[in-house]
Design a protein around this motif. Structure first.
Motif, short mmCIF file in Angstrom:
data_model
loop_
_atom_site.label_atom_id
_atom_site.label_comp_id
_atom_site.label_asym_id
_atom_site.label_seq_id
_atom_site.Cartn_x
_atom_site.Cartn_y
_atom_site.Cartn_z
N GLU A 1 1.97 -5.83 6.06
CA GLU A 1 1.73 -6.62 7.27
C GLU A 1 2.74 -7.76 7.44
O GLU A 1 2.84 -8.35 8.52
CB GLU A 1 0.31 -7.17 7.29
CG GLU A 1 -0.05 -8.07 6.12
CD GLU A 1 -0.67 -7.30 4.96
OE1 GLU A 1 -1.39 -7.94 4.18
OE2 GLU A 1 -0.43 -6.07 4.85
N ASN A 2 3.51 -8.04 6.39
CA ASN A 2 4.49 -9.14 6.46
C ASN A 2 5.93 -8.65 6.52
O ASN A 2 6.86 -9.46 6.55
CB ASN A 2 4.33 -10.06 5.25
CG ASN A 2 2.97 -10.74 5.20
OD1 ASN A 2 2.38 -11.01 6.25
ND2 ASN A 2 2.48 -11.02 4.01
N PRO B 1 7.29 -0.47 7.70
CA PRO B 1 6.55 -1.35 6.78
C PRO B 1 6.27 -0.70 5.43
O PRO B 1 6.39 -1.36 4.38
CB PRO B 1 5.25 -1.64 7.54
CG PRO B 1 5.64 -1.53 8.97
CD PRO B 1 6.62 -0.39 9.02
N GLU B 2 5.95 0.58 5.42
CA GLU B 2 5.70 1.28 4.15
C GLU B 2 6.96 1.34 3.30
O GLU B 2 6.93 1.15 2.08
CB GLU B 2 5.19 2.70 4.42
CG GLU B 2 3.79 2.80 4.96
CD GLU B 2 3.41 4.23 5.25
OE1 GLU B 2 2.62 4.81 4.47
OE2 GLU B 2 3.90 4.80 6.25
N ILE B 3 8.10 1.61 3.94
CA ILE B 3 9.36 1.73 3.22
C ILE B 3 9.72 0.42 2.53
O ILE B 3 10.00 0.38 1.33
CB ILE B 3 10.49 2.16 4.18
CG1 ILE B 3 10.25 3.59 4.69
CG2 ILE B 3 11.85 2.06 3.50
CD1 ILE B 3 11.13 3.97 5.87
N VAL B 4 9.72 -0.66 3.31
CA VAL B 4 10.12 -1.96 2.76
C VAL B 4 9.13 -2.43 1.69
O VAL B 4 9.54 -2.93 0.63
CB VAL B 4 10.25 -3.01 3.89
CG1 VAL B 4 10.55 -4.40 3.30
CG2 VAL B 4 11.35 -2.61 4.87
#
Length: 301
Positions: free
Chosen positions: A165-166, A244-247
């Motif tokens: 989420e960030n 978001p999942e990748i990072v």
């Protein structure tokens, strides 16, 4: 905000272009003329490392230029500019996501190959070239050179263990990468690094678009053309693993730093996926287009 790196009078300069990419503002010239006391970064990478203060300075310089009676003196037609890769020499290997579009997985294998977890490999910094530079054919080491058009993330601030989420707080912007691959080397060595890291096999650019100019990076059209023929066409919303999942996954045990580049995976339509395969040959023009960013063009030579 659309930023680029260019060579001007033998010097690397940071430029600001419009959405249509018709002109470039020479930001160093504007910075000096405005009489700013701060030291202007010598490269876009150093600007990204400065962080939000750099973004605010660029915003202010753009606004100042448009108030000047001689504002046209700060503009250079894009056709007169020699563009470089936005980040010519990344401090680390380029992170790349493998098998991130279902149809690409299927063209290269079977449904059993759809990954349960994100697959990450890297490309050496020495593989990076800029727009309009030639992709070497590397005939001495490969006869199966392939293209892979991709959206790439540019990290804007250091972070480790970043929550999904960030993630957007840690992204500076987005660019285009062509993850050119020597398929025979990839197969022969049973891993990706050598087949992905030949010199000149990571065209990047033409610009970095700041995240503020892209509302939803998970809904961008990605298209690759070879000699004008559309080979790849998809939307980033089709990714198996989201940005978001990748990072978040990469940063779980590893610190991401400003200027780190993450290529998010390629859609179906690569040369190896055809029957028979359609690998790149000398004289081929490869164009990778990503919505809201532009077109990255390179010839194989």
């Amino acid at each position: 905000m659309h930023l680029l790196s260019m060579e001007l009078n033998g010097e690397i300069r940071i430029g600001l272009t419009d959405e249509a990419q018709l002109y470039v503002i020479d930001l160093k010239k504007a910075h000096e003329a405005k009489g700013e006391e701060t030291i202007w970064p010598s490269t876009l990478l150093k600007g990204i490392e400065i962080g939000e203060d750099f973004v605010h300075t660029v915003d202010n310089l753009r606004d100042w230029v448009f108030t000047q009676r001689n504002s046209k003196d700060y503009f250079i037609p894009m056709k007169e500019v020699r563009l470089l890769a936005p980040i010519q020499r990344p401090r680390k290997n380029i992170f790349c996501v493998g098998k991130n579009y279902r149809e690409h997985v299927m063209e290269m294998g079977t449904e059993e190959d759809i990954p349960e977890h994100i697959m990450i490999f890297t490309k050496a910094p020495t593989s990076v070239i800029g727009p309009d530079e030639n992709i070497p054919l590397h005939e001495e080491v490969t006869c199966q050179l392939d293209y892979e058009g991709e959206l790439a993330i540019v990290i804007g601030k250091a972070g480790k263990g970043i929550a999904k989420e960030n993630v957007m707080d840690y992204i500076f912007g987005y660019t285009i990468v062509n993850d050119v691959t020597a398929r025979d080397l990839q197969k022969r060595h049973k891993q990706f690094f050598l087949g992905k890291s030949l010199d000149g096999t990571c065209p990047m650019g033409p610009i970095i678009v700041h995240k503020s100019a892209i509302d939803n990076p998970q809904c961008l059209k990605v298209k690759t053309l070879v000699n004008g023929e559309v080979r790849q066409f998809a939307s980033t919303e089709q990714m198996i693993f989201s940005i978001p999942e990748i990072v978040a996954t990469i940063s779980k045990g590893m610190t991401l730093e400003p200027g780190d580049i993450i290529a998010t995976g390629t859609p179906a339509g690569v040369g190896k996926g055809f029957d028979p395969p359609r690998f790149l040959t000398g004289g081929d023009l490869v164009e990778v287009c990503v919505e809201k960013i532009g077109t990255l063009r390179n010839m194989v030579k």
